[in-house]
Design a protein around this motif. Structure first.
Motif, PDB file in Angstrom:
ATOM      1  N   PRO A   1       0.877  -1.322  -0.077  1.00 51.33           N
ATOM      2  CA  PRO A   1       0.295  -0.080  -0.051  1.00 51.33           C
ATOM      3  C   PRO A   1       0.860   1.183   0.104  1.00 51.33           C
ATOM      4  O   PRO A   1       1.904   1.204   0.689  1.00 51.33           O
ATOM      5  N   VAL A   2       0.277   2.210  -0.752  1.00 53.95           N
ATOM      6  CA  VAL A   2       0.991   3.415  -0.780  1.00 53.95           C
ATOM      7  C   VAL A   2       0.655   4.353   0.519  1.00 53.95           C
ATOM      8  O   VAL A   2       1.347   4.937   1.088  1.00 53.95           O
ATOM      9  N   VAL A   3      -0.753   4.486   0.684  1.00 56.22           N
ATOM     10  CA  VAL A   3      -1.365   4.996   1.756  1.00 56.22           C
ATOM     11  C   VAL A   3      -2.226   4.026   2.592  1.00 56.22           C
ATOM     12  O   VAL A   3      -2.982   3.254   1.984  1.00 56.22           O
ATOM     13  N   GLU A   4      -1.804   4.059   3.869  1.00 60.24           N
ATOM     14  CA  GLU A   4      -2.589   3.050   4.904  1.00 60.24           C
ATOM     15  C   GLU A   4      -3.634   4.091   5.605  1.00 60.24           C
ATOM     16  O   GLU A   4      -3.288   5.096   6.420  1.00 60.24           O
ATOM     17  N   LEU A   5      -4.776   3.881   5.661  1.00 58.80           N
ATOM     18  CA  LEU A   5      -5.850   4.344   6.333  1.00 58.80           C
ATOM     19  C   LEU A   5      -6.076   3.650   7.474  1.00 58.80           C
ATOM     20  O   LEU A   5      -6.120   2.626   7.668  1.00 58.80           O
ATOM     21  N   GLY A   6      -6.369   4.503   8.757  1.00 55.14           N
ATOM     22  CA  GLY A   6      -6.641   3.934  10.082  1.00 55.14           C
ATOM     23  C   GLY A   6      -5.745   4.426  11.153  1.00 55.14           C
ATOM     24  O   GLY A   6      -4.953   5.411  11.056  1.00 55.14           O
ATOM     25  N   VAL A   7      -6.301   4.110  12.351  1.00 50.65           N
ATOM     26  CA  VAL A   7      -5.317   4.430  13.538  1.00 50.65           C
ATOM     27  C   VAL A   7      -4.250   3.832  13.701  1.00 50.65           C
ATOM     28  O   VAL A   7      -4.158   2.416  13.781  1.00 50.65           O
ATOM     29  N   ARG A   8      -3.156   4.261  14.129  1.00 50.82           N
ATOM     30  CA  ARG A   8      -1.801   3.650  14.309  1.00 50.82           C
ATOM     31  C   ARG A   8      -1.505   3.421  15.845  1.00 50.82           C
ATOM     32  O   ARG A   8      -1.821   4.166  16.822  1.00 50.82           O
TER      33      ARG A   8
END
Length: 65
Positions: free
Chosen positions: A58-65
């Protein structure tokens, strides 16, 4: 050269039309088609199922780290 939306070109309209008629004949009677296009004699060099599901990061990961 005659261009198409797919980026293919033909030297002239007569050549393009002749190639189209040849392809129509092959589709109407596959037994007369070019033997190099036979998938049993010349299988694809890769497995499309594996190509779809693997090898991408993935180039961009959505979500909370």
């Amino acid at each position: 050269m005659i261009g198409t939306n797919q980026g293919c070109t033909s030297p002239d309209k007569a050549t393009r039309d002749a190639a189209f008629e040849t392809m129509k004949g092959w589709m109407a009677d596959p037994a007369k088609a070019d033997p190099r296009m036979d998938p049993t004699a010349n299988p694809m060099p890769f497995d499309g199922k594996r190509m779809i599901f693997g090898g991408f990061r993935p180039v961009v990961e959505l979500g909370v780290r």
